[in-house]
Motif scaffolding. Structure first.
Motif, PDB file in Angstrom:
ATOM      1  N   ALA A   9      32.455  -6.893 -59.816  1.00 22.44           N
ATOM      2  CA  ALA A   9      33.818  -7.193 -59.362  1.00 22.44           C
ATOM      3  C   ALA A   9      34.854  -6.398 -60.157  1.00 22.44           C
ATOM      4  O   ALA A   9      35.800  -5.845 -59.581  1.00 22.44           O
ATOM      5  CB  ALA A   9      34.090  -8.691 -59.467  1.00 22.44           C
ATOM      6  N   ARG A  19      39.168  -6.154 -53.824  1.00 25.79           N
ATOM      7  CA  ARG A  19      39.096  -7.558 -54.243  1.00 25.79           C
ATOM      8  C   ARG A  19      38.259  -8.324 -53.233  1.00 25.79           C
ATOM      9  O   ARG A  19      38.154  -7.919 -52.070  1.00 25.79           O
ATOM     10  CB  ARG A  19      40.501  -8.179 -54.275  1.00 25.79           C
ATOM     11  N   ALA A  20      37.693  -9.448 -53.646  1.00 29.97           N
ATOM     12  CA  ALA A  20      36.913 -10.288 -52.734  1.00 29.97           C
ATOM     13  C   ALA A  20      37.838 -10.823 -51.643  1.00 29.97           C
ATOM     14  O   ALA A  20      38.884 -11.403 -51.938  1.00 29.97           O
ATOM     15  CB  ALA A  20      36.262 -11.434 -53.496  1.00 29.97           C
ATOM     16  N   ALA A  23      33.499 -14.387 -47.950  1.00 23.21           N
ATOM     17  CA  ALA A  23      32.199 -14.729 -48.525  1.00 23.21           C
ATOM     18  C   ALA A  23      31.465 -15.675 -47.592  1.00 23.21           C
ATOM     19  O   ALA A  23      32.080 -16.367 -46.773  1.00 23.21           O
ATOM     20  CB  ALA A  23      32.364 -15.370 -49.905  1.00 23.21           C
ATOM     21  N   ILE A  33      29.283 -11.352 -50.408  1.00 24.74           N
ATOM     22  CA  ILE A  33      30.715 -11.243 -50.707  1.00 24.74           C
ATOM     23  C   ILE A  33      31.209  -9.898 -50.210  1.00 24.74           C
ATOM     24  O   ILE A  33      30.615  -8.862 -50.505  1.00 24.74           O
ATOM     25  CB  ILE A  33      30.998 -11.370 -52.215  1.00 24.74           C
ATOM     26  N   TYR A  35      34.132  -7.236 -50.475  1.00 22.34           N
ATOM     27  CA  TYR A  35      35.260  -6.747 -51.262  1.00 22.34           C
ATOM     28  C   TYR A  35      35.932  -5.662 -50.437  1.00 22.34           C
ATOM     29  O   TYR A  35      35.240  -4.844 -49.807  1.00 22.34           O
ATOM     30  CB  TYR A  35      34.792  -6.155 -52.595  1.00 22.34           C
ATOM     31  N   TRP A  43      35.567  -0.532 -48.608  1.00 21.02           N
ATOM     32  CA  TRP A  43      34.994  -1.880 -48.658  1.00 21.02           C
ATOM     33  C   TRP A  43      33.585  -1.818 -49.234  1.00 21.02           C
ATOM     34  O   TRP A  43      32.927  -0.781 -49.182  1.00 21.02           O
ATOM     35  CB  TRP A  43      35.003  -2.548 -47.289  1.00 21.02           C
TER      36      TRP A  43
END
Length: 85
Positions: A9, A19-20, A23, A33, A35, A43
């Motif tokens: 992360a 960023r996440a 999920a 997850i 991102y 991505w």
């Protein structure tokens, strides 16, 4: 590439600004997850196994969110007219 989730992360944020954003959990209990950058330019999909090992499984460009139509609401009870003649 596999590493502790926190390290993945941090790297995705530092290198790409990802960023996440979503999920879920698959049928085998693995966490997936997604991102992505705010505009979807890049991505990455990470899978976290039951033991905590996190692995990058897919990466790409031009992520696009789509509007998923909501399922029509069904009444909880169906009323039937009864002919009592």
């Amino acid at each position: 590439m596999c590493a502790p989730l926190a390290a993945i992360a941090e790297t995705l944020d530092a290198r790409y600004g990802e960023r996440a954003v979503a999920a879920g959990v698959d049928g085998k209990g693995r966490r997936l997850i997604l991102y992505a950058t705010g505009n979807g330019a890049t991505w990455t999909i990470v899978v976290v196994r039951g033991g905590g090992a996190a692995c990058v499984v897919f990466e790409g460009v031009d992520w696009q969110n789509v509007d998923v139509p909501k399922a029509p609401q069904r009444p909880l009870f169906h009323s039937k007219e009864v002919d009592v003649r």
